[in-house]
Write a protein that holds these residues in place. Structure first.
Motif, PDB file in Angstrom:
ATOM      1  N   MET A 209       0.931  -1.075   0.141  1.00 46.33           N
ATOM      2  CA  MET A 209       0.049   0.018  -0.007  1.00 46.33           C
ATOM      3  C   MET A 209       0.869   1.252  -0.023  1.00 46.33           C
ATOM      4  O   MET A 209       1.757   1.526   0.798  1.00 46.33           O
ATOM      5  N   HIS A 210       0.578   2.014  -0.905  1.00 47.83           N
ATOM      6  CA  HIS A 210       1.205   3.231  -1.013  1.00 47.83           C
ATOM      7  C   HIS A 210       0.455   4.545  -1.227  1.00 47.83           C
ATOM      8  O   HIS A 210       0.169   5.404  -1.912  1.00 47.83           O
ATOM      9  N   ARG A 211      -0.138   4.906   0.019  1.00 45.04           N
ATOM     10  CA  ARG A 211      -1.052   5.990   0.191  1.00 45.04           C
ATOM     11  C   ARG A 211      -0.324   7.255   0.189  1.00 45.04           C
ATOM     12  O   ARG A 211      -0.865   8.315  -0.251  1.00 45.04           O
ATOM     13  N   PHE A 212       0.995   7.384   0.188  1.00 43.27           N
ATOM     14  CA  PHE A 212       1.592   8.547   0.392  1.00 43.27           C
ATOM     15  C   PHE A 212       2.719   8.843  -0.780  1.00 43.27           C
ATOM     16  O   PHE A 212       3.680   9.469  -0.832  1.00 43.27           O
ATOM     17  N   ALA A 213       2.514   7.958  -1.669  1.00 50.58           N
ATOM     18  CA  ALA A 213       3.265   8.030  -3.073  1.00 50.58           C
ATOM     19  C   ALA A 213       3.173   9.630  -3.656  1.00 50.58           C
ATOM     20  O   ALA A 213       2.096  10.040  -3.470  1.00 50.58           O
ATOM     21  N   ASN A 214       4.258  10.194  -3.958  1.00 56.15           N
ATOM     22  CA  ASN A 214       4.469  11.599  -4.502  1.00 56.15           C
ATOM     23  C   ASN A 214       4.129  12.740  -3.279  1.00 56.15           C
ATOM     24  O   ASN A 214       3.883  13.781  -3.581  1.00 56.15           O
ATOM     25  N   LYS A 215       3.978  12.145  -1.993  1.00 64.22           N
ATOM     26  CA  LYS A 215       3.541  13.146  -0.759  1.00 64.22           C
ATOM     27  C   LYS A 215       4.960  13.140  -0.128  1.00 64.22           C
ATOM     28  O   LYS A 215       5.864  12.395   0.061  1.00 64.22           O
ATOM     29  N   THR A 216       5.403  14.530   0.443  1.00 64.44           N
ATOM     30  CA  THR A 216       6.354  14.637   1.196  1.00 64.44           C
ATOM     31  C   THR A 216       6.189  14.941   2.632  1.00 64.44           C
ATOM     32  O   THR A 216       5.167  16.138   2.972  1.00 64.44           O
ATOM     33  N   VAL A 217       6.901  14.378   3.638  1.00 65.06           N
ATOM     34  CA  VAL A 217       6.375  14.599   4.967  1.00 65.06           C
ATOM     35  C   VAL A 217       7.613  15.094   5.996  1.00 65.06           C
ATOM     36  O   VAL A 217       8.518  14.411   5.791  1.00 65.06           O
ATOM     37  N   ILE A 218       7.555  15.985   6.884  1.00 67.96           N
ATOM     38  CA  ILE A 218       8.648  16.227   7.852  1.00 67.96           C
ATOM     39  C   ILE A 218       7.949  15.539   9.011  1.00 67.96           C
ATOM     40  O   ILE A 218       6.997  15.727   9.555  1.00 67.96           O
ATOM     41  N   VAL A 219       8.838  14.832   9.756  1.00 72.43           N
ATOM     42  CA  VAL A 219       8.686  14.271  10.986  1.00 72.43           C
ATOM     43  C   VAL A 219       9.767  14.694  11.912  1.00 72.43           C
ATOM     44  O   VAL A 219      10.881  14.350  11.815  1.00 72.43           O
ATOM     45  N   THR A 220       9.652  15.624  12.792  1.00 69.28           N
ATOM     46  CA  THR A 220      10.513  16.264  13.824  1.00 69.28           C
ATOM     47  C   THR A 220      10.711  15.272  14.939  1.00 69.28           C
ATOM     48  O   THR A 220       9.622  14.440  15.164  1.00 69.28           O
ATOM     49  N   GLY A 221      11.969  15.090  15.534  1.00 66.65           N
ATOM     50  CA  GLY A 221      12.110  14.213  16.503  1.00 66.65           C
ATOM     51  C   GLY A 221      12.148  12.870  15.979  1.00 66.65           C
ATOM     52  O   GLY A 221      11.187  11.920  16.713  1.00 66.65           O
ATOM     53  N   SER A 222      12.459  12.452  14.810  1.00 68.71           N
ATOM     54  CA  SER A 222      12.437  11.141  14.333  1.00 68.71           C
ATOM     55  C   SER A 222      13.603  10.144  14.319  1.00 68.71           C
ATOM     56  O   SER A 222      13.719   9.309  13.686  1.00 68.71           O
ATOM     57  N   SER A 223      14.621  10.403  15.323  1.00 67.00           N
ATOM     58  CA  SER A 223      15.590   9.482  15.410  1.00 67.00           C
ATOM     59  C   SER A 223      15.499   8.433  16.256  1.00 67.00           C
ATOM     60  O   SER A 223      16.162   7.539  16.352  1.00 67.00           O
ATOM     61  N   SER A 224      14.271   8.424  16.981  1.00 65.43           N
ATOM     62  CA  SER A 224      13.942   7.249  17.889  1.00 65.43           C
ATOM     63  C   SER A 224      12.533   7.321  18.345  1.00 65.43           C
ATOM     64  O   SER A 224      11.844   8.319  17.834  1.00 65.43           O
TER      65      SER A 224
END
Length: 257
Positions: A1-16
């Motif tokens: 499932m690729h609901r977010f193909a061609n979408k861009t997301v920033i995830v802050t605090g995403s190292s753990s």
């Protein structure tokens, strides 16, 4: 499932922890993912498992003025647009409030509140272009009080209310704003709690599902709120707490028959 193909997301605090789980879930579903923490090395450990063509690392502190503009500019430069902001970066603080130092107050409010304010404000022009969305990580502590966590609950209460206000203000622009409200979630950061068996038993007595949350549990809720399936949902704070908030706090009467 690729609901977010061609979408861009920033995830802050995403190292753990929860942030890492969110980032991995978006990557699995085809998104371009911008990883962030104060440590580039920690982000690189996450990025090692992701498609380098669809991954960008922007290290930095969300509480610093100007950083939000930097990460958003780098995101748009690399991927052309911003569709989803996951304002996840946060820190916890516990202890008697009467013994709280000024530096504690500054640090928690700077990261948990100012960090979100800066990111949301500076993401607005790009999200308006894409009719994008924001999913913040609040907490069950943002909807009710906790023992010895006054400062943390204040900060998460601010996130909870910010989500509601922004949803009202930005809805006419097509921008949806929601939050997830997790409880204790297993991660490297919570190992100290898991090492206290009596505390874990107390948690499980309050959870209808009788188990701790995993980062993947929170990530599933976040990606739902960011997806087209939630296209008519805005301004909510979704409990992802195994049923803790279903209780009003009274005892289980069945155990006293």
């Amino acid at each position: 499932m690729h609901r977010f193909a061609n979408k861009t997301v920033i995830v802050t605090g995403s190292s753990s922890g929860i942030g890492e789980g969110i980032a991995r879930r978006f990557a699995d579903e085809g998104a371009n993912v911008v990883l962030n923490s104060r440590s580039r090395e920690d982000c690189e450990k996450v990025a090692a498992d992701l498609d380098p063509e669809c991954t960008l690392i922007v290290e930095g502190d969300v509480s610093e003025r100007g950083f939000a503009k930097t990460i958003i500019a780098k995101t748009v430069e690399r991927f052309g647009a911003l569709d989803i902001l996951c304002s996840n970066a946060g820190i916890a603080q516990s202890g008697a409030f009467s013994e709280t130092e000024d530096d504690d107050i500054d640090q928690v409010l700077s990261v948990n509140v100012k960090g979100m304010l800066y990111m949301c404000r500076d993401a607005y022009p790009e999200l308006k272009k894409t009719k994008g969305c924001i999913v913040a990580t609040s907490s069950v502590s943002g909807t009710g009080g906790d023992y010895n966590q006054a400062l943390y609950t204040v900060s998460k209460g601010a996130v909870t209310q910010m989500v509601r206000s922004l949803a009202l203000e930005w809805g006419e622009c097509g921008i949806r704003v929601n939050a997830v409200n997790p409880t204790f979630t297993r991660s490297d950061l919570t190992k100290g709690i898991e090492e206290k068996p009596q505390l874990m038993k107390a948690f499980n007595r309050r959870r209808a599902l009788k188990r701790p949350a995993e980062p993947a549990d929170i990530a599933g809720a976040v990606t739902f709120l960011a997806s087209d399936d939630a296209d008519y949902i805005t301004g909510i704070n979704m409990p992802v707490d195994g049923g803790i908030s279903a209780s009003n706090g009274q005892p289980d009467f069945r155990k006293y028959d």
